[in-house]
Design a protein around this motif. Sequence first.
Motif, mmCIF file in Angstrom:
data_model
loop_
_atom_site.group_PDB
_atom_site.id
_atom_site.type_symbol
_atom_site.label_atom_id
_atom_site.label_comp_id
_atom_site.label_asym_id
_atom_site.label_seq_id
_atom_site.Cartn_x
_atom_site.Cartn_y
_atom_site.Cartn_z
ATOM 1 N N LEU A 2 0.821 -1.220 0.000
ATOM 2 C CA LEU A 2 0.000 0.000 0.000
ATOM 3 C C LEU A 2 0.854 1.269 0.000
ATOM 4 O O LEU A 2 0.453 2.282 -0.579
ATOM 5 N N LEU A 51 -0.955 -7.515 -10.596
ATOM 6 C CA LEU A 51 -1.649 -8.095 -9.440
ATOM 7 C C LEU A 51 -3.099 -7.610 -9.385
ATOM 8 O O LEU A 51 -4.026 -8.390 -9.121
ATOM 9 N N LEU A 52 -3.314 -6.334 -9.661
ATOM 10 C CA LEU A 52 -4.689 -5.803 -9.690
ATOM 11 C C LEU A 52 -5.512 -6.505 -10.774
ATOM 12 O O LEU A 52 -6.682 -6.833 -10.572
ATOM 13 N N ILE A 100 -6.418 -9.935 -9.527
ATOM 14 C CA ILE A 100 -7.517 -9.852 -8.554
ATOM 15 C C ILE A 100 -8.840 -9.651 -9.288
ATOM 16 O O ILE A 100 -9.829 -10.329 -9.009
ATOM 17 N N ASN A 144 -12.475 -11.554 -0.822
ATOM 18 C CA ASN A 144 -11.171 -11.157 -0.284
ATOM 19 C C ASN A 144 -10.357 -12.355 0.158
ATOM 20 O O ASN A 144 -10.919 -13.303 0.703
ATOM 21 N N ILE A 145 -9.078 -12.261 -0.015
ATOM 22 C CA ILE A 145 -8.180 -13.198 0.661
ATOM 23 C C ILE A 145 -8.140 -12.789 2.123
ATOM 24 O O ILE A 145 -8.110 -11.610 2.444
ATOM 25 N N ILE A 170 -11.623 -4.327 -6.034
ATOM 26 C CA ILE A 170 -10.235 -4.751 -6.211
ATOM 27 C C ILE A 170 -9.341 -4.092 -5.173
ATOM 28 O O ILE A 170 -8.448 -4.699 -4.611
ATOM 29 N N HIS A 226 -10.086 -3.266 -2.189
ATOM 30 C CA HIS A 226 -10.237 -3.974 -0.914
ATOM 31 C C HIS A 226 -9.364 -5.212 -0.892
ATOM 32 O O HIS A 226 -8.859 -5.621 0.136
ATOM 33 N N ASN A 227 -9.222 -5.803 -2.043
ATOM 34 C CA ASN A 227 -8.477 -7.044 -2.140
ATOM 35 C C ASN A 227 -6.965 -6.847 -2.248
ATOM 36 O O ASN A 227 -6.202 -7.736 -1.894
ATOM 37 N N PHE A 228 -6.551 -5.697 -2.745
ATOM 38 C CA PHE A 228 -5.125 -5.505 -3.033
ATOM 39 C C PHE A 228 -4.250 -5.697 -1.796
ATOM 40 O O PHE A 228 -3.267 -6.447 -1.815
ATOM 41 N N HIS A 229 -4.636 -5.029 -0.739
ATOM 42 C CA HIS A 229 -3.861 -5.055 0.502
ATOM 43 C C HIS A 229 -3.699 -6.484 1.017
ATOM 44 O O HIS A 229 -2.586 -6.929 1.329
ATOM 45 N N SER A 230 -4.812 -7.227 1.076
ATOM 46 C CA SER A 230 -4.719 -8.590 1.607
ATOM 47 C C SER A 230 -3.993 -9.529 0.649
ATOM 48 O O SER A 230 -3.255 -10.412 1.071
ATOM 49 N N THR A 231 -4.183 -9.327 -0.656
ATOM 50 C CA THR A 231 -3.580 -10.252 -1.621
ATOM 51 C C THR A 231 -2.066 -10.112 -1.689
ATOM 52 O O THR A 231 -1.346 -11.112 -1.695
#
Lengths: 120, 120
Positions: free
Chosen positions: A37, A107-108, A111, A118-119, B19, B21-26
């Motif tokens: 981030l 990566l985006l 996803i 969510n993971i 996406i 929301h998912n970026f951080h966790s992925t």
Amino acid sequence: MNDSNQFNCSIKKIATQHICHNFHSTIEFIGRRWMGLIVFTLLKGPKRYFELLEEIPGISDRLLTERLKELEKEGLIEKKILNSTPRKVEYELTAAGKNLEEVIFSLLKWINENRKTNIE
Amino acid sequence: MNDSNQFNCSIKKIATQHICHNFHSTIEFIGRRWMGLIVFTLLKGPKRYFELLEEIPGISDRLLTERLKELEKEGLIEKKILNSTPRKVEYELTAAGKNLEEVIFSLLKWINENRKTNIE
């Protein structure tokens, strides 16, 4: 670094032994808590410390400071001293740091195409 | 998940709120200790547990087991029961898991073009 550097890469032929050695450490570096981030936020342009704190809700002072030092040590960001009184500092991605945009973009994309949830 | 999910993504317009929301966790999931090398190794094809242990020198039994469970839980690998006596199990990437190749490829490309020394 440890024995995993002996790992034999062959993916797409671009992976020389040198890159192999780097893969393990690099993916874990980028995956460190908040690292993704922070890089993502800096891709929008140089930021002052408090701006990063504001744009990344939930990050602690301690971890933001630590990550910025790690990014600077690895040559991915630079401190820019602004010509002002009092002295102000901005953090800016170097060319190598900016080039991470492509990795983040892929990566985006992954996803977007592969994750409905969510993971955790 | 935490407050960082409020993060406002705008990169290249493919990043919808979902996406983001998912970026951080992925990125932190993929960057977990040994996770990158396990996915990398499985991109070469299905592997039995002991083969993974052999091909990833330095990984512990405990961490390999833990990571395989996490990958299975997130739908990135499947256990294949081989038709044999005694029963044998292979781990195989799912379609979503295989699609990570592009992300890994872009990271290898970044390393190739931007890193002369290992990240520590």
